[in-house]
Design a protein around this motif. Sequence first.
Motif, PDB file in Angstrom:
ATOM      1  N   HIS A   2       0.832  -1.203   0.000  1.00 55.01           N
ATOM      2  CA  HIS A   2       0.000   0.000   0.000  1.00 55.01           C
ATOM      3  C   HIS A   2       0.866   1.252   0.000  1.00 55.01           C
ATOM      4  CE1 HIS A   2      -4.021  -1.728   0.794  1.00 55.01           C
ATOM      5  NE2 HIS A   2      -3.296  -2.741   1.269  1.00 55.01           N
ATOM      6  N   CYS A   3       0.391   2.282  -0.708  1.00 53.16           N
ATOM      7  CA  CYS A   3       1.078   3.573  -0.673  1.00 53.16           C
ATOM      8  C   CYS A   3       0.940   4.154   0.737  1.00 53.16           C
ATOM      9  CB  CYS A   3       0.451   4.517  -1.690  1.00 53.16           C
ATOM     10  SG  CYS A   3       0.972   6.229  -1.485  1.00 53.16           S
ATOM     11  N   PRO A   4       2.052   4.562   1.368  1.00 56.92           N
ATOM     12  CA  PRO A   4       1.966   5.088   2.739  1.00 56.92           C
ATOM     13  C   PRO A   4       1.320   6.474   2.791  1.00 56.92           C
ATOM     14  CG  PRO A   4       4.225   5.224   1.932  1.00 56.92           C
ATOM     15  CD  PRO A   4       3.438   4.505   0.886  1.00 56.92           C
ATOM     16  N   PHE A   5       1.131   7.111   1.637  1.00 58.87           N
ATOM     17  CA  PHE A   5       0.572   8.464   1.627  1.00 58.87           C
ATOM     18  C   PHE A   5      -0.942   8.438   1.425  1.00 58.87           C
ATOM     19  CE2 PHE A   5       4.947   8.642   0.075  1.00 58.87           C
ATOM     20  CZ  PHE A   5       5.504   9.485   1.031  1.00 58.87           C
ATOM     21  N   CYS A   6      -1.412   7.665   0.421  1.00 62.56           N
ATOM     22  CA  CYS A   6      -2.850   7.691   0.125  1.00 62.56           C
ATOM     23  C   CYS A   6      -3.502   6.317   0.291  1.00 62.56           C
ATOM     24  CB  CYS A   6      -3.084   8.224  -1.293  1.00 62.56           C
ATOM     25  SG  CYS A   6      -2.584   7.066  -2.574  1.00 62.56           S
ATOM     26  N   ARG A   7      -2.736   5.318   0.726  1.00 58.64           N
ATOM     27  CA  ARG A   7      -3.242   3.968   0.961  1.00 58.64           C
ATOM     28  C   ARG A   7      -3.700   3.266  -0.317  1.00 58.64           C
ATOM     29  NH1 ARG A   7      -0.734   2.531   4.723  1.00 58.64           N
ATOM     30  NH2 ARG A   7      -2.084   0.736   5.036  1.00 58.64           N
ATOM     31  N   ASN A   8      -3.357   3.810  -1.456  1.00 59.49           N
ATOM     32  CA  ASN A   8      -3.669   3.131  -2.707  1.00 59.49           C
ATOM     33  C   ASN A   8      -3.001   1.749  -2.688  1.00 59.49           C
ATOM     34  OD1 ASN A   8      -4.608   2.951  -5.458  1.00 59.49           O
ATOM     35  ND2 ASN A   8      -2.489   3.246  -6.072  1.00 59.49           N
ATOM     36  N   SER A   9      -3.689   0.739  -3.193  1.00 61.07           N
ATOM     37  CA  SER A   9      -3.169  -0.621  -3.027  1.00 61.07           C
ATOM     38  C   SER A   9      -2.184  -1.023  -4.125  1.00 61.07           C
ATOM     39  CB  SER A   9      -4.328  -1.615  -2.982  1.00 61.07           C
ATOM     40  OG  SER A   9      -5.013  -1.565  -4.212  1.00 61.07           O
ATOM     41  N   GLU A  30       6.695   3.933  -6.949  1.00 61.65           N
ATOM     42  CA  GLU A  30       5.912   5.130  -7.214  1.00 61.65           C
ATOM     43  C   GLU A  30       4.438   4.770  -7.195  1.00 61.65           C
ATOM     44  OE1 GLU A  30       7.177   8.282 -10.238  1.00 61.65           O
ATOM     45  OE2 GLU A  30       5.439   7.329 -11.179  1.00 61.65           O
ATOM     46  N   CYS A  31       3.652   5.601  -6.516  1.00 66.96           N
ATOM     47  CA  CYS A  31       2.222   5.360  -6.435  1.00 66.96           C
ATOM     48  C   CYS A  31       1.548   5.972  -7.659  1.00 66.96           C
ATOM     49  CB  CYS A  31       1.675   5.982  -5.154  1.00 66.96           C
ATOM     50  SG  CYS A  31      -0.120   5.976  -5.076  1.00 66.96           S
ATOM     51  N   PRO A  32       0.816   5.177  -8.440  1.00 68.53           N
ATOM     52  CA  PRO A  32       0.176   5.725  -9.640  1.00 68.53           C
ATOM     53  C   PRO A  32      -0.998   6.652  -9.303  1.00 68.53           C
ATOM     54  CG  PRO A  32      -0.369   3.403  -9.387  1.00 68.53           C
ATOM     55  CD  PRO A  32       0.581   3.747  -8.281  1.00 68.53           C
ATOM     56  N   ALA A  33      -1.538   6.572  -8.089  1.00 71.39           N
ATOM     57  CA  ALA A  33      -2.684   7.406  -7.719  1.00 71.39           C
ATOM     58  C   ALA A  33      -2.240   8.816  -7.323  1.00 71.39           C
ATOM     59  CB  ALA A  33      -3.466   6.756  -6.574  1.00 71.39           C
ATOM     60  N   CYS A  34      -1.264   8.914  -6.395  1.00 69.87           N
ATOM     61  CA  CYS A  34      -0.872  10.259  -5.923  1.00 69.87           C
ATOM     62  C   CYS A  34       0.487  10.689  -6.462  1.00 69.87           C
ATOM     63  CB  CYS A  34      -0.897  10.322  -4.389  1.00 69.87           C
ATOM     64  SG  CYS A  34       0.437   9.364  -3.613  1.00 69.87           S
ATOM     65  N   GLY A  35       1.216   9.768  -7.113  1.00 69.92           N
ATOM     66  CA  GLY A  35       2.483  10.124  -7.744  1.00 69.92           C
ATOM     67  C   GLY A  35       3.654  10.218  -6.786  1.00 69.92           C
TER      68      GLY A  35
HETATM   69 ZN   LIG Z   1      -0.426   7.235  -3.150  1.00 69.75          ZN
END
Ligand SMILES: [Zn+2]
Length: 161
Positions: A2-9, A30-35
């Motif tokens: 999980h992204c530690p910033f936005c919890r995107n999986s 890299e998180c594709p949701a929040c970048g």
């Molecule tokens: Zn994120």
Amino acid sequence: MHCPFCRNSDSRVVDSRTADDGSSIRRRRECPACGKRFTTVETASLSVVKRNGVTEPFSRDKIVSGVKKACQGRPVSDDQLALLAQRVEETVRASGQAEINAQDVGLAILPPLRELDEIAYLRFASVYQGFDTLDDFEAAIARLREEDAASARSEASGASE
Ligand SMILES: [Zn+2]
């Protein structure tokens, strides 16, 4: 992961690097949701199975404290002990097993300890291999002498070539 910033999986790996000793992999993601980017470290687990059947994670600190007793009063530095523990870990990891017997950890300690200090080696071996009598010490010392003589001979013959 999980992204530690936005919890995107979902996350994308942008870089992977293996630690020098091969025991862990560091990944830049890299998180594709929040970048945003973050780092994860994967460590291959290594467990030690003790004689009583209890399993515990391998620890270099435990190696150091175990060997330190045998090194009391000997000219062995903390740096040398840390290096010994690292060599032991490399040896047991090289077996490729996730679980290793405490007995085998002890076996992996003996060669580098012998290089470090022969008295400490004898003390450690006497506990670890359960020396009962003076004969056990004599036999171990005789083995050390033989091997020292053998390596001196091979060095001498190498030099004369
Ligand atoms: Zn994120």
